[in-house]
Design a protein around this motif. Structure first.
Motif, mmCIF file in Angstrom:
data_model
loop_
_atom_site.group_PDB
_atom_site.id
_atom_site.type_symbol
_atom_site.label_atom_id
_atom_site.label_comp_id
_atom_site.label_asym_id
_atom_site.label_seq_id
_atom_site.Cartn_x
_atom_site.Cartn_y
_atom_site.Cartn_z
ATOM 1 N N ASN A 434 0.824 -1.210 0.000
ATOM 2 C CA ASN A 434 0.000 0.000 0.000
ATOM 3 C C ASN A 434 0.859 1.260 0.000
ATOM 4 O O ASN A 434 0.548 2.253 -0.677
ATOM 5 C CB ASN A 434 -0.933 -0.001 1.208
ATOM 6 N N THR A 435 1.970 1.232 0.732
ATOM 7 C CA THR A 435 2.886 2.373 0.745
ATOM 8 C C THR A 435 3.478 2.608 -0.640
ATOM 9 O O THR A 435 3.535 3.742 -1.136
ATOM 10 C CB THR A 435 4.012 2.138 1.764
ATOM 11 N N LEU A 436 3.924 1.541 -1.278
ATOM 12 C CA LEU A 436 4.513 1.652 -2.610
ATOM 13 C C LEU A 436 3.493 2.126 -3.631
ATOM 14 O O LEU A 436 3.795 2.951 -4.504
ATOM 15 C CB LEU A 436 5.089 0.300 -3.036
ATOM 16 N N ARG A 437 2.284 1.614 -3.518
ATOM 17 C CA ARG A 437 1.237 2.008 -4.472
ATOM 18 C C ARG A 437 0.916 3.496 -4.354
ATOM 19 O O ARG A 437 0.831 4.207 -5.363
ATOM 20 C CB ARG A 437 -0.013 1.172 -4.238
ATOM 21 N N SER A 439 2.779 5.823 -3.263
ATOM 22 C CA SER A 439 3.923 6.659 -3.636
ATOM 23 C C SER A 439 4.267 6.555 -5.119
ATOM 24 O O SER A 439 5.249 7.135 -5.573
ATOM 25 C CB SER A 439 5.149 6.275 -2.798
ATOM 26 N N GLY A 440 3.462 5.795 -5.880
ATOM 27 C CA GLY A 440 3.669 5.705 -7.320
ATOM 28 C C GLY A 440 4.835 4.837 -7.741
ATOM 29 O O GLY A 440 5.357 4.995 -8.852
ATOM 30 N N ARG A 441 5.260 3.888 -6.910
ATOM 31 C CA ARG A 441 6.421 3.064 -7.231
ATOM 32 C C ARG A 441 6.081 1.818 -8.037
ATOM 33 O O ARG A 441 6.996 1.126 -8.498
ATOM 34 C CB ARG A 441 7.147 2.645 -5.942
ATOM 35 N N LEU A 442 4.807 1.498 -8.193
ATOM 36 C CA LEU A 442 4.450 0.345 -9.019
ATOM 37 C C LEU A 442 4.532 0.746 -10.492
ATOM 38 O O LEU A 442 4.014 1.778 -10.898
ATOM 39 C CB LEU A 442 3.042 -0.146 -8.689
ATOM 40 N N LEU A 443 5.208 -0.072 -11.275
ATOM 41 C CA LEU A 443 5.441 0.225 -12.684
ATOM 42 C C LEU A 443 4.428 -0.493 -13.560
ATOM 43 O O LEU A 443 4.008 -1.620 -13.258
ATOM 44 C CB LEU A 443 6.852 -0.207 -13.097
ATOM 45 N N ARG A 444 4.073 0.156 -14.651
ATOM 46 C CA ARG A 444 3.251 -0.495 -15.664
ATOM 47 C C ARG A 444 4.033 -1.661 -16.250
ATOM 48 O O ARG A 444 5.171 -1.521 -16.647
ATOM 49 C CB ARG A 444 2.889 0.500 -16.770
ATOM 50 N N GLU A 445 3.418 -2.832 -16.291
ATOM 51 C CA GLU A 445 4.091 -4.022 -16.833
ATOM 52 C C GLU A 445 4.185 -3.894 -18.351
ATOM 53 O O GLU A 445 3.166 -3.788 -19.034
ATOM 54 C CB GLU A 445 3.317 -5.284 -16.455
ATOM 55 N N PRO A 446 5.406 -3.877 -18.917
ATOM 56 C CA PRO A 446 5.549 -3.672 -20.363
ATOM 57 C C PRO A 446 5.291 -4.915 -21.197
ATOM 58 O O PRO A 446 5.174 -4.821 -22.418
ATOM 59 C CB PRO A 446 7.011 -3.227 -20.496
ATOM 60 N N PHE A 502 5.680 -7.370 -5.896
ATOM 61 C CA PHE A 502 4.223 -7.299 -5.895
ATOM 62 C C PHE A 502 3.669 -7.280 -7.312
ATOM 63 O O PHE A 502 4.275 -6.706 -8.225
ATOM 64 C CB PHE A 502 3.769 -6.036 -5.164
ATOM 65 N N SER A 503 2.517 -7.907 -7.493
ATOM 66 C CA SER A 503 1.812 -7.903 -8.775
ATOM 67 C C SER A 503 0.375 -7.463 -8.520
ATOM 68 O O SER A 503 -0.337 -8.067 -7.706
ATOM 69 C CB SER A 503 1.830 -9.302 -9.413
ATOM 70 N N GLU A 504 -0.038 -6.428 -9.240
ATOM 71 C CA GLU A 504 -1.371 -5.839 -9.048
ATOM 72 C C GLU A 504 -2.137 -5.868 -10.364
ATOM 73 O O GLU A 504 -1.620 -5.475 -11.401
ATOM 74 C CB GLU A 504 -1.222 -4.391 -8.566
ATOM 75 N N MET A 505 -3.376 -6.337 -10.314
ATOM 76 C CA MET A 505 -4.260 -6.314 -11.474
ATOM 77 C C MET A 505 -5.530 -5.564 -11.099
ATOM 78 O O MET A 505 -6.175 -5.874 -10.093
ATOM 79 C CB MET A 505 -4.599 -7.726 -11.950
ATOM 80 N N SER A 506 -5.872 -4.583 -11.928
ATOM 81 C CA SER A 506 -7.059 -3.775 -11.653
ATOM 82 C C SER A 506 -8.318 -4.520 -12.092
ATOM 83 O O SER A 506 -8.240 -5.537 -12.801
ATOM 84 C CB SER A 506 -6.951 -2.437 -12.377
ATOM 85 N N PRO A 507 -9.497 -4.055 -11.691
ATOM 86 C CA PRO A 507 -10.740 -4.714 -12.107
ATOM 87 C C PRO A 507 -10.829 -4.827 -13.633
ATOM 88 O O PRO A 507 -10.529 -3.880 -14.367
ATOM 89 C CB PRO A 507 -11.822 -3.785 -11.552
#
Length: 600
Positions: A434-437, A439-446, A502-507
């Protein structure tokens, strides 16, 4: 799950597939039989997966081929990167200084120095030198240093440069020769510490004083290096400046094509697919390019179309490249079969039956030929790098009583112990995510295995080489201390992880069916924030399972797999990638692609 926007996109794509069906090349089902057999270089088990380097195709000579096996983490082949950064010097056991001594036998590098001393010393030297021999020794020492220290100590890097200054300044190197050697050193850092490479190149820009050609080399090198650290907008800026400088010097179509392809790669990595296609079409329209270079540009265009869910155009471009430069490599066969199947799946029932049958037959024949020639054994397990002899199954089980009886007791005990360590970290990892998210540290997966109009897919890898300020263990402990503590605990427990994050997938997000990089690694997914109800699922080899908070899914991603998040909330997991247990304690560990480079 994807909404009306996705449904409209699917309908448009199906209409396009049907309208274009008659234009598809429909080679006979027996085409696989015509392929070459018997040559040792055609043994897929020994085949590296190369990037099609445009610079090489147009006859430029700036060094040996890059060992692109290190960069196969993406299902897309990197066609444009590496125009300037090339080198495949083998391991060196001590630097031969030409006087009978080596670095391992004579003085060690000093503890600290300043790179400007090296610049000043070499720039002021005017004596004649044996350039090629000196450069070989310089690069051998650089690579020895990188291998021994992982280039994690900036002071040690400065010390190496100071040491080299005192050893080679008296031999005398021209300004251009020194620049070339320093670029070689920067290139060698691309798979260990690319941020140090950025600093080295920045120092050159600050000093200035180079001629126009050297300035272009620096611009290209900076663009390529920013691409490695995933600052793609900066990479685009420098590749664009290199293109402008080349045009001002009238350096010709070949040089322009290299820069345009680099700019297209940068745009594609940023998700600017239309801009990427524009640059590639401009490059293809340049006069005098040899067929091999045009074929490379067509394959890069095919990859951009695939990222945009336009599989029919991707297939057309890929097959056009194959007609220009016929090839039966494993890489091409794997991708060809994949594109054929994606076109069929996207077209649905709207594709004429004759076209569907022909395309299915061609995909099946390509797959059958791969299985006949090896090393693959299953049609649903076709990673780019396949290591024979490993126990393989899509899903593995872990329980408090121990892992399934697939590996020796000592290995099972380590797996269970490591799984317990990972589960214990569940709450602290969720807080850190949650802290990383925020702060904008999660990168778009290319990696282009998800639809751009169906949600978002982002990640953070604590030991990714693109992360700045990694500690002496190669982990981004300043921004992700909990992950780094966990990784250290696992290593102390004898667990050979490759990468973690971490791996995040949006709805609404989905990942298309695909095979991972290699069967030499396995994966754990620890559920961190998973909506209830089974609306987020992972399917491996046609068996689907749902994540649950605090629990681990244990699977082999070299089997075909796909992912859905049909939930109204984000799905978040902690992903841990580790060496296949059958390789633990063996010298085959080195055959597994580096996790800090291979992102998927």
């Amino acid at each position: 799950a994807s909404g009306s926007r996705s449904s409209g996109s699917e309908a448009r794509q199906r209409e396009r597939v049907c309208a274009s069906a008659s234009r598809l090349s429909m080679a006979p089902a027996s085409e696989a039989k015509a392929r070459r057999r018997g040559k040792a270089e055609d043994k897929f088990a020994q085949e590296a997966v190369p990037g099609a380097l445009i610079g090489k195709q147009i006859g430029r000579s700036r060094g040996a081929k890059v060992p692109w096996t290190l960069l196969v983490g993406s299902n897309l082949i990197v066609f444009a990167l590496g125009f300037v950064f090339r080198g495949s010097i083998g391991p060196s056991h001590g630097l031969d200084l030409g006087d009978g001594a080596t670095t391992s036998e004579t003085e060690a590098p000093p503890s600290s120095s300043n790179t400007q001393d090296l610049h000043a010393g070499l720039h002021s030297s005017s004596q004649a030198a044996s350039h090629s021999s000196l450069r070989t020794r310089y690069l051998a020492a650089s690579l020895d240093f990188v291998r021994s220290t992982n280039a994690s100590d900036r002071n040690a890097a400065d010390a190496l440069l100071d040491f080299l200054l005192r050893k080679v300044a008296s031999a005398g190197i021209t300004s251009g020769g020194y620049l070339e050697m320093s670029l070689e050193f920067a290139r060698s850092l691309h798979t260990s510490d690319p941020h140090l490479a950025v600093e080295i190149l920045k120092d050159f820009f600050r000093r200035g004083g180079f001629d126009d050609r050297s300035h272009i080399q620096l611009l290209e090198a900076m663009g390529d290096t920013y691409g490695v650290v995933r600052q793609h907008r900066r990479a685009l800026e420098y590749h664009g400046k290199a293109l402008e400088a080349k045009r001002a010097r009238s350096e010709g179509a070949a040089e322009e094509a290299i820069s345009l392809a680099g700019m297209a790669q940068d745009c594609a990595r940023e998700g600017q697919l239309e801009d990427a296609l524009k640059h590639l079409r401009e490059a293809q329209g340049l006069p005098g390019l040899p067929p091999a270079a045009v074929a490379t540009l067509l394959e890069q265009e095919s990859a951009a179309h695939e990222c945009n869910d336009d599989f029919i155009s991707a297939l057309h471009g890929f097959e056009a490249a194959g007609r220009l430069v016929p090839s039966h490599s494993a890489r091409r066969s794997l991708r060809h079969a994949e594109l054929l199947r994606r076109v069929v799946a996207q077209g649905g029932g709207g594709i004429p039956e004759q076209v569907r049958a022909s395309m299915d037959a061609r995909a099946d024949n390509l797959t059958a030929d791969l299985l006949r020639r090896g090393p693959w054994r299953r049609a649903d397990q076709l990673p780019q790098v396949f290591l024979p002899g490993l126990s393989g199954r899509p899903w593995h089980e872990l329980s408090a009583q121990g892992a399934e009886l697939l590996w020796p007791d000592s290995v099972q005990e380590r797996l269970v112990r490591a799984a317990g360590i990972v589960r214990e970290a569940h709450k602290s990892l969720l807080v850190e995510y949650n802290t990383l998210r925020h702060s904008g540290r999660l990168l778009r997966e290319p990696e282009c295995i998800h639809s751009p109009d169906r949600g978002d897919w982002r990640h953070f890898e604590a030991n990714g080489i693109w992360e700045p300020e990694r500690d002496d263990q190669g982990c981004a402990s300043k921004v992700a201390p909990e992950v780094c503590v966990l990784l250290r605990r696992l290593r102390d427990a004898g667990f050979p992880w490759i990468r973690g994050g971490f791996s995040e997938m949006s709805p609404g997000a989905t990942l298309r069916p695909h095979c991972g990089t290699t069967n030499g690694q396995l994966k754990w997914h620890l559920g961190l924030s998973v909506p209830a109800g089974g609306c987020a699922e992972l399917t491996v080899a046609k068996e689907s399972r749902a994540w649950k908070d605090g629990e681990i899914l244990f699977f082999d991603d070299s089997f075909e797999h796909e992912v859905w998040n049909r939930c109204a909330e984000h799905r978040v997991v902690f992903q841990l990638v580790f060496v296949h247990p059958s390789l633990w304690g063996t010298d085959r560990n080195a055959q597994v692609p580096s996790g800090a480079v291979a992102s998927h």
